[in-house]
Design a protein around this motif. Structure first.
Motif, PDB file in Angstrom:
ATOM      1  N   ARG A   1       0.854  -1.193   0.073  1.00  0.00           N
ATOM      2  CA  ARG A   1      -0.080  -0.061  -0.164  1.00  0.00           C
ATOM      3  C   ARG A   1       0.726   1.258  -0.006  1.00  0.00           C
ATOM      4  N   LEU A   2       1.873   1.066   0.700  1.00  0.00           N
ATOM      5  CA  LEU A   2       2.693   2.242   0.702  1.00  0.00           C
ATOM      6  C   LEU A   2       3.507   2.705  -0.624  1.00  0.00           C
ATOM      7  N   GLU A   3       3.820   1.489  -1.353  1.00  0.00           N
ATOM      8  CA  GLU A   3       4.487   1.690  -2.717  1.00  0.00           C
ATOM      9  C   GLU A   3       3.292   2.414  -3.673  1.00  0.00           C
ATOM     10  N   GLU A   4       1.973   1.905  -3.367  1.00  0.00           N
ATOM     11  CA  GLU A   4       0.858   2.350  -4.106  1.00  0.00           C
ATOM     12  C   GLU A   4       0.717   4.047  -3.925  1.00  0.00           C
ATOM     13  N   ILE A   5       0.781   4.276  -2.660  1.00  0.00           N
ATOM     14  CA  ILE A   5       0.957   5.660  -2.332  1.00  0.00           C
ATOM     15  C   ILE A   5       1.846   6.435  -3.001  1.00  0.00           C
ATOM     16  N   ARG A   6       3.025   5.747  -3.002  1.00  0.00           N
ATOM     17  CA  ARG A   6       4.292   6.676  -3.613  1.00  0.00           C
ATOM     18  C   ARG A   6       3.978   6.941  -5.138  1.00  0.00           C
ATOM     19  N   GLN A   7       3.395   5.840  -5.598  1.00  0.00           N
ATOM     20  CA  GLN A   7       3.021   5.999  -7.206  1.00  0.00           C
ATOM     21  C   GLN A   7       2.285   6.983  -7.432  1.00  0.00           C
ATOM     22  N   ARG A   8       1.118   6.864  -6.653  1.00  0.00           N
ATOM     23  CA  ARG A   8      -0.079   7.892  -6.935  1.00  0.00           C
ATOM     24  C   ARG A   8      -0.003   9.427  -6.285  1.00  0.00           C
ATOM     25  N   PHE A   9       0.826   9.577  -5.303  1.00  0.00           N
ATOM     26  CA  PHE A   9       1.076  10.959  -4.680  1.00  0.00           C
ATOM     27  C   PHE A   9       2.233  11.395  -4.546  1.00  0.00           C
ATOM     28  N   GLY A  10       3.202  10.596  -4.686  1.00  0.00           N
ATOM     29  CA  GLY A  10       4.715  11.069  -4.663  1.00  0.00           C
ATOM     30  C   GLY A  10       5.582  10.780  -3.502  1.00  0.00           C
ATOM     31  N   ASP A  11       6.931  10.915  -3.673  1.00  0.00           N
ATOM     32  CA  ASP A  11       7.828  10.535  -2.394  1.00  0.00           C
ATOM     33  C   ASP A  11       7.604  11.101  -1.391  1.00  0.00           C
ATOM     34  N   GLN A  12       7.317  12.589  -1.326  1.00  0.00           N
ATOM     35  CA  GLN A  12       7.094  13.107   0.019  1.00  0.00           C
ATOM     36  C   GLN A  12       5.924  12.554   0.708  1.00  0.00           C
ATOM     37  N   VAL A  13       4.703  12.225   0.108  1.00  0.00           N
ATOM     38  CA  VAL A  13       3.809  12.014   0.896  1.00  0.00           C
ATOM     39  C   VAL A  13       4.050  10.594   1.448  1.00  0.00           C
ATOM     40  N   ALA A  14       4.562   9.552   0.578  1.00  0.00           N
ATOM     41  CA  ALA A  14       4.780   8.318   1.066  1.00  0.00           C
ATOM     42  C   ALA A  14       5.858   8.392   2.153  1.00  0.00           C
ATOM     43  N   ALA A  15       6.805   9.113   2.291  1.00  0.00           N
ATOM     44  CA  ALA A  15       7.892   9.222   3.272  1.00  0.00           C
ATOM     45  C   ALA A  15       7.090   9.590   4.528  1.00  0.00           C
ATOM     46  N   ILE A  16       5.997  10.597   4.552  1.00  0.00           N
ATOM     47  CA  ILE A  16       5.331  11.115   5.789  1.00  0.00           C
ATOM     48  C   ILE A  16       4.521   9.840   6.320  1.00  0.00           C
ATOM     49  N   VAL A  17       3.554   9.348   5.297  1.00  0.00           N
ATOM     50  CA  VAL A  17       3.110   8.074   5.575  1.00  0.00           C
ATOM     51  C   VAL A  17       3.700   7.017   6.217  1.00  0.00           C
ATOM     52  N   LYS A  18       5.116   6.661   5.904  1.00  0.00           N
ATOM     53  CA  LYS A  18       5.764   5.809   6.375  1.00  0.00           C
ATOM     54  C   LYS A  18       6.331   6.144   7.880  1.00  0.00           C
ATOM     55  N   GLY A  19       6.623   7.466   8.043  1.00  0.00           N
ATOM     56  CA  GLY A  19       7.053   8.055   9.252  1.00  0.00           C
ATOM     57  C   GLY A  19       5.802   8.090  10.353  1.00  0.00           C
ATOM     58  N   CYS A  20       4.952   8.001   9.819  1.00  0.00           N
ATOM     59  CA  CYS A  20       3.447   7.897  10.801  1.00  0.00           C
ATOM     60  C   CYS A  20       3.265   6.454  11.321  1.00  0.00           C
ATOM     61  N   THR A  21       3.657   5.606  10.481  1.00  0.00           N
ATOM     62  CA  THR A  21       3.266   4.025  10.676  1.00  0.00           C
ATOM     63  C   THR A  21       4.209   3.342  11.400  1.00  0.00           C
ATOM     64  N   ASP A  22       3.495   2.792  12.563  1.00  0.00           N
ATOM     65  CA  ASP A  22       4.246   1.952  13.524  1.00  0.00           C
ATOM     66  C   ASP A  22       4.408   0.733  13.306  1.00  0.00           C
ATOM     67  N   SER A  23       3.702  -0.119  12.357  1.00  0.00           N
ATOM     68  CA  SER A  23       4.025  -1.289  11.870  1.00  0.00           C
ATOM     69  C   SER A  23       3.497  -1.528  10.510  1.00  0.00           C
ATOM     70  N   PHE A  24       4.250  -2.341   9.678  1.00  0.00           N
ATOM     71  CA  PHE A  24       3.727  -2.441   8.464  1.00  0.00           C
ATOM     72  C   PHE A  24       3.347  -3.972   8.324  1.00  0.00           C
ATOM     73  N   GLN A  25       3.488  -4.906   9.560  1.00  0.00           N
ATOM     74  CA  GLN A  25       3.359  -6.283   9.617  1.00  0.00           C
ATOM     75  C   GLN A  25       1.608  -6.566  10.165  1.00  0.00           C
ATOM     76  N   GLN A  26       1.527  -7.603   9.601  1.00  0.00           N
ATOM     77  CA  GLN A  26       0.106  -8.320  10.056  1.00  0.00           C
ATOM     78  C   GLN A  26       0.341  -9.862  10.410  1.00  0.00           C
ATOM     79  N   PRO A  27       0.029 -10.258  11.383  1.00  0.00           N
ATOM     80  CA  PRO A  27      -0.315  -9.534  12.383  1.00  0.00           C
ATOM     81  C   PRO A  27       0.640  -8.462  13.061  1.00  0.00           C
ATOM     82  N   LYS A  28       0.085  -7.591  13.896  1.00  0.00           N
ATOM     83  CA  LYS A  28       0.895  -6.526  14.337  1.00  0.00           C
ATOM     84  C   LYS A  28       1.877  -7.346  15.819  1.00  0.00           C
ATOM     85  N   PRO A  29       3.165  -6.652  15.670  1.00  0.00           N
ATOM     86  CA  PRO A  29       3.832  -7.049  16.749  1.00  0.00           C
ATOM     87  C   PRO A  29       3.282  -6.622  18.164  1.00  0.00           C
ATOM     88  N   PRO A  30       3.551  -7.336  19.458  1.00  0.00           N
ATOM     89  CA  PRO A  30       3.245  -6.824  20.511  1.00  0.00           C
ATOM     90  C   PRO A  30       3.030  -5.245  20.741  1.00  0.00           C
TER      91      PRO A  30
END
Length: 208
Positions: free
Chosen positions: A83-112
């Motif tokens: 999903r992050l890569e799709e955001i990068r392609q649609r809205f650019g590197d800056q938006v993707a970098a901010i979303v990445k910085g606000c994300t506490d985990s990309f894993q499913q299921p999430k860590p403890p």
């Protein structure tokens, strides 16, 4: 009247008009989150995203930061790194970098929960001002909702939080402390005021 420079610490771009890219992000965020509801209030989750984006704009954020605010939960809850890569392609590197910085985990299921939050706090300490702005806006809206729910339901609300009362209070307090160690941002005063309000409410309730 002459345009004045934004106050020290305020994000640039506050005079920008929003264009079609923002409208596209609004529709994209709705498609991703339209079936979700908020914790406690059971209102549409999309209301949270609009509120966070509105706060970012209120505090001088530019369009890219506002788009990232709309999408700040997209990678975490709706598809991870793909999903992050799709955001990068649609809205650019800056938006993707901010979303990445606000994300506490990309894993499913999430860590403890505690481990995940501690790792996020470490990254937040090194984050850009754009990430700090969006993160602060997110936490402001969360605290507004939490305070409203606490006034209505008291201590029973903590069962809805993985960290319980102590963990949740620790997390919001520490987010504020980490953000305050960086460059001053006007939005942090509102976040601090809301944290103080919640802390007083909980203290009063537990001293009755």
């Amino acid at each position: 009247m002459n345009q004045q420079n934004p106050p020290k610490g305020e994000a640039s771009g506050s005079n920008e008009l929003l264009d079609k890219q923002f409208a596209q992000a609004l529709c994209y965020a709705w498609e991703l989150h339209c079936h979700q509801r908020r914790k406690l209030a059971e209102v549409p989750f999309f209301a949270h995203l609009m509120s966070v984006a509105g706060l970012v704009l209120d505090y001088g954020g530019n369009q890219q930061e506002a788009i990232a605010a709309l999408l700040h939960d997209a990678a975490e809850d709706q598809g991870g790194l793909e999903r992050l890569e799709e955001i990068r392609q649609r809205f650019g590197d800056q938006v993707a970098a901010i979303v990445k910085g606000c994300t506490d985990s990309f894993q499913q299921p999430k860590p403890p929960w505690r481990e995940r939050k501690e790792q996020f706090l470490c990254r937040l300490a090194e984050a850009s001002d754009s990430v700090r702005l969006v993160c602060a806006a997110d936490k402001i809206h969360n605290l507004r909702s939490l305070i409203r729910a606490y006034r209505a339901h008291g201590e029973t609300i903590w069962s809805a939080f993985r960290g319980g009362r102590e963990g949740t209070l620790w997390y919001y307090r520490t987010v504020l402390e980490v953000l305050q160690k960086g460059r001053p941002l006007p939005i942090l005063q509102e976040l601090a005021d809301l944290w103080d309000q919640l802390h007083r409410l909980v203290a009063q309730e537990n001293h009755r």
